[in-house]
Design a protein around this motif. Structure first.
Motif, mmCIF file in Angstrom:
data_model
loop_
_atom_site.group_PDB
_atom_site.id
_atom_site.type_symbol
_atom_site.label_atom_id
_atom_site.label_comp_id
_atom_site.label_asym_id
_atom_site.label_seq_id
_atom_site.Cartn_x
_atom_site.Cartn_y
_atom_site.Cartn_z
ATOM 1 N N ALA A 164 0.881 -1.202 -0.055
ATOM 2 C CA ALA A 164 0.068 -0.141 0.070
ATOM 3 C C ALA A 164 0.897 1.241 -0.013
ATOM 4 O O ALA A 164 0.626 2.365 -0.533
ATOM 5 C CB ALA A 164 -0.970 -0.142 1.155
ATOM 6 N N PHE A 165 1.729 1.176 0.854
ATOM 7 C CA PHE A 165 2.754 2.462 0.940
ATOM 8 C C PHE A 165 3.496 2.728 -0.512
ATOM 9 O O PHE A 165 3.530 3.745 -0.961
ATOM 10 C CB PHE A 165 3.850 2.130 1.861
ATOM 11 C CG PHE A 165 4.777 3.395 2.139
ATOM 12 C CD1 PHE A 165 4.438 4.484 2.753
ATOM 13 C CD2 PHE A 165 6.029 3.333 1.379
ATOM 14 C CE1 PHE A 165 5.192 5.533 2.869
ATOM 15 C CE2 PHE A 165 6.820 4.373 1.735
ATOM 16 C CZ PHE A 165 6.514 5.585 2.610
ATOM 17 N N PHE A 166 3.848 1.631 -1.038
ATOM 18 C CA PHE A 166 4.728 1.853 -2.151
ATOM 19 C C PHE A 166 3.891 1.671 -3.592
ATOM 20 O O PHE A 166 4.284 2.278 -4.568
ATOM 21 C CB PHE A 166 5.834 1.053 -2.532
ATOM 22 C CG PHE A 166 6.780 0.936 -1.661
ATOM 23 C CD1 PHE A 166 7.863 2.037 -2.078
ATOM 24 C CD2 PHE A 166 7.201 0.348 -0.425
ATOM 25 C CE1 PHE A 166 9.124 2.158 -1.267
ATOM 26 C CE2 PHE A 166 8.124 0.287 0.248
ATOM 27 C CZ PHE A 166 9.292 1.665 -0.077
ATOM 28 N N ILE A 167 2.607 1.796 -3.500
ATOM 29 C CA ILE A 167 1.603 1.779 -4.694
ATOM 30 C C ILE A 167 0.858 3.173 -4.562
ATOM 31 O O ILE A 167 0.099 3.482 -5.616
ATOM 32 C CB ILE A 167 0.508 0.570 -4.694
ATOM 33 C CG1 ILE A 167 0.292 0.417 -6.259
ATOM 34 C CG2 ILE A 167 -0.593 0.870 -3.522
ATOM 35 C CD1 ILE A 167 -0.497 -0.854 -6.238
ATOM 36 N N SER A 168 1.081 3.924 -3.863
ATOM 37 C CA SER A 168 0.287 5.029 -3.522
ATOM 38 C C SER A 168 0.909 6.401 -4.301
ATOM 39 O O SER A 168 0.217 7.251 -4.472
ATOM 40 C CB SER A 168 0.212 5.461 -2.121
ATOM 41 O OG SER A 168 1.559 5.658 -1.645
ATOM 42 N N PRO A 169 2.054 6.450 -4.769
ATOM 43 C CA PRO A 169 2.659 7.464 -5.535
ATOM 44 C C PRO A 169 1.507 7.924 -6.513
ATOM 45 O O PRO A 169 1.421 9.103 -6.910
ATOM 46 C CB PRO A 169 3.929 7.087 -5.954
ATOM 47 C CG PRO A 169 4.276 6.185 -4.990
ATOM 48 C CD PRO A 169 3.138 5.303 -4.706
#
Length: 235
Positions: A164-169
């Motif tokens: 979730a953190f790295f797919i949010s950009p």
């Protein structure tokens, strides 16, 4: 020599595709002819540079392909949270937790997707869109593989948090990509396309992956999403 400095600065900006021009009145003849040849008019807002590196000067097809990839990436963010909606019971049985506790895997992703864009937007403005997108693709790919192989509830929660953190950009800077690519007269249309793609992730993901969970296994949700991330990375 002082009167040469603005021209030199302008040349550097044009190479980067980031120049700013007030209006068509200040255009040189060469710049005017360049815009007429590429766009057929100088009535453009914003006014692009005389450089193919400026995204406003990209061919329409290239702009639309770029938008499709960014929108698909952003849609995968909502897919991440919604994909397991229809698989909570199998997840609970497999990881030996209650269905209520399994729902926390969804809530965790939603919470991170709500906060992480605040972190990515400044980094994208500092280092550029492309490096952030590539980092996002690679790390979310690894996170999905981790989810598919997770032996315990805690491990899956950690891997979903990483994903979730790295797919949010894309959710953070996708609208900026639209603004930096399309002229104002067409921007609303393409912004609408991007918004629809992001919104569709929530209702579409459970519908698709519900069949997958019933027919095969819920862990294939993560393997399919891994393939999707790899496809997006290849493009």
């Amino acid at each position: 020599m002082q009167h040469m400095e603005p021209a030199e600065e302008k040349g550097e900006d044009e190479e980067k595709g980031t120049c700013s021009i007030d209006g068509s009145e200040s255009l040189s003849d060469e710049h005017r002819q360049y815009l007429l040849a590429r766009h057929g008019t100088v009535a453009l807002d914003p006014m692009p540079c005389m450089s193919p590196a400026d995204p406003y000067n990209w061919p329409t097809r290239k702009k639309e392909i770029n938008l499709a990839l960014v929108a698909f990436h952003a849609m995968m963010a909502t897919f991440t949270s919604a994909a397991i909606h229809s698989s909570l019971v199998p997840i609970g049985h497999d990881l030996h937790v209650s269905v209520q506790r399994a729902t926390y895997l969804i809530a965790l992703v939603i919470a991170i997707l709500g906060c992480a864009p605040l972190f990515w937007r400044p980094l994208a403005n500092r280092w550029g869109r492309r490096p952030i997108f590539l980092l996002s693709l690679l790390c979310s790919l690894a996170g999905n593989i981790g989810c598919a192989k997770s032996p315990t509830y805690n491990t899956m929660a950690l891997c979903r948090a990483i994903t979730a953190f790295f797919i949010s950009p894309a959710s953070a800077i996708g609208s900026a990509v639209v603004s930096e690519t399309f002229f104002k007269r067409k921007r609303a249309t393409y912004m609408g396309i991007w918004t629809i793609m992001v919104t569709c992730g929530v209702p579409v993901a459970p519908f698709i992956f519900g069949f997958l969970s019933q027919r095969v296994n819920y862990r294939w949700i993560y393997w399919v999403r891994t393939v999707g991330r790899k496809f997006n990375q290849a493009d």
